[in-house]
Design an enzyme around this catalytic site. Sequence first.
Site, PDB file in Angstrom:
ATOM      1  N   LYS A 100       0.856  -1.184   0.000  1.00 42.17           N
ATOM      2  CA  LYS A 100       0.000   0.000   0.000  1.00 42.17           C
ATOM      3  C   LYS A 100       0.892   1.234   0.000  1.00 42.17           C
ATOM      4  CE  LYS A 100      -4.138  -1.841   2.229  1.00 42.17           C
ATOM      5  NZ  LYS A 100      -3.772  -3.270   2.022  1.00 42.17           N
ATOM      6  N   ASP A 137      -1.112  -2.259  -4.097  1.00 40.68           N
ATOM      7  CA  ASP A 137      -2.513  -2.293  -3.681  1.00 40.68           C
ATOM      8  C   ASP A 137      -3.192  -0.965  -4.026  1.00 40.68           C
ATOM      9  OD1 ASP A 137      -2.907  -4.821  -2.652  1.00 40.68           O
ATOM     10  OD2 ASP A 137      -2.161  -4.294  -0.669  1.00 40.68           O
ATOM     11  N   GLN A 166     -10.456  -1.604  -8.948  1.00 35.91           N
ATOM     12  CA  GLN A 166     -11.662  -1.920  -8.190  1.00 35.91           C
ATOM     13  C   GLN A 166     -12.901  -1.719  -9.054  1.00 35.91           C
ATOM     14  OE1 GLN A 166     -10.880  -0.580  -3.761  1.00 35.91           O
ATOM     15  NE2 GLN A 166     -10.097   0.997  -5.128  1.00 35.91           N
ATOM     16  N   ARG A 187      -4.671  -7.025 -10.941  1.00 38.28           N
ATOM     17  CA  ARG A 187      -5.619  -7.674 -10.025  1.00 38.28           C
ATOM     18  C   ARG A 187      -6.936  -6.911 -10.073  1.00 38.28           C
ATOM     19  NH1 ARG A 187      -3.912  -6.821  -4.231  1.00 38.28           N
ATOM     20  NH2 ARG A 187      -2.316  -8.378  -4.701  1.00 38.28           N
ATOM     21  N   LYS A 190     -13.583  -6.349  -6.391  1.00 41.57           N
ATOM     22  CA  LYS A 190     -14.817  -5.560  -6.402  1.00 41.57           C
ATOM     23  C   LYS A 190     -14.609  -4.219  -5.707  1.00 41.57           C
ATOM     24  CE  LYS A 190     -18.148  -9.363  -6.715  1.00 41.57           C
ATOM     25  NZ  LYS A 190     -19.339 -10.006  -6.106  1.00 41.57           N
ATOM     26  N   ALA A 192     -13.598  -2.692  -1.485  1.00 41.87           N
ATOM     27  CA  ALA A 192     -14.173  -2.787  -0.144  1.00 41.87           C
ATOM     28  C   ALA A 192     -14.441  -1.432   0.498  1.00 41.87           C
ATOM     29  CB  ALA A 192     -13.232  -3.589   0.761  1.00 41.87           C
ATOM     30  N   HIS A 230     -14.214 -13.864  -3.947  1.00 42.33           N
ATOM     31  CA  HIS A 230     -14.643 -15.037  -3.197  1.00 42.33           C
ATOM     32  C   HIS A 230     -16.030 -15.479  -3.644  1.00 42.33           C
ATOM     33  CE1 HIS A 230     -11.994 -12.646  -0.459  1.00 42.33           C
ATOM     34  NE2 HIS A 230     -11.372 -13.800  -0.437  1.00 42.33           N
ATOM     35  N   ARG A 292     -11.672  -2.957   7.674  1.00 39.85           N
ATOM     36  CA  ARG A 292     -12.309  -3.663   6.574  1.00 39.85           C
ATOM     37  C   ARG A 292     -13.807  -3.806   6.834  1.00 39.85           C
ATOM     38  NH1 ARG A 292      -7.804  -2.898   5.548  1.00 39.85           N
ATOM     39  NH2 ARG A 292      -8.871  -1.012   4.948  1.00 39.85           N
TER      40      ARG A 292
END
Length: 311
Positions: A100, A137, A166, A187, A190, A192, A230, A292
């Site tokens: 990050k 990230d 994202q 990567r 979705k 968060a 997931h 999170r």
Amino acid sequence: MSLLRQPLLLLARSGQVKKLVSTMPVSAGIVRSYVPGETNESAADATAALAEDGLLVTLDFLGEDTLDAEQADATVAAYVDVLKQLSARGLTRSAEVSVKLSAIGQFLPEVGHKTALENARTICRAARNAGTTVTLDMEDHTTTDSTLSILRELRKDFPETGAVLQAMLHRTEADCRALAHEGSRVRLCKGAYLEPEDVAFQDRLDVDRSYVRCLKVLLAGEGYPMIATHDPRMVEIASSLASRYGRTPGTYEFQMLYGIRPEEQRRLAGKGERMRVYVPYGTEWYGYLMRRLAERPQNLSFFVRSLISKK
């Protein structure tokens, strides 16, 4: 669920609650289910265990939003050290690191961009020397332009550096098109973070539709998609799209968080898919977990279900 956000953020700053969570047997077990430890040694041990199951790993040394240059330097040193440990144990073919930028100086007044870029270069150099790679990230939407700018600079010397996008952001399909070129690792998650409606989709179905559109762009492109989800339905859709676009195993990968659907992770690896586990570790684990949940309190039920099912 939005009513939970403020209480969760308040709890994230409570040292007393952290102590309670980490010492109660049930709570400590939950923490260990999602964060394997606080040290580089524990991260390397977790990597070795996952590699034995045929899984790949990306390590995230927890910490973000630092306004302290010394803390940023300490984070860089931690990454350099864990990369040396991975190399010494012969694990760099199975593991990379995720970074990050806000943890390595991005938010420092006046010098943030320069500091984050130089620190990221140091980590990228250490990763290359160890025989592995770095992925940057992505954080909330206010950092997207800065992060992509630093990515472009890094890729001049370290073209293997991975990006994260994202799907919940309106801009992401266009960003996917810009990054779906040969050699580009991307990567797709979705997202968060709790984002405003002028920059992000608010409805879950709209986010899902965006994710699929972005998947199509990346899988039809020349880069290396990293499919972070997931969601069983998204895993199925991604597999179908990979077949449609002539993708063979090894030209893309799936990614999931440590402790979430471990049986599914092993199932995908067992059928020949590249399956990478995102492993967060470090002393900032408590704030990580609480933030999170605060960013997207719906995750609370997902964490609970995963503890029950572990599938």
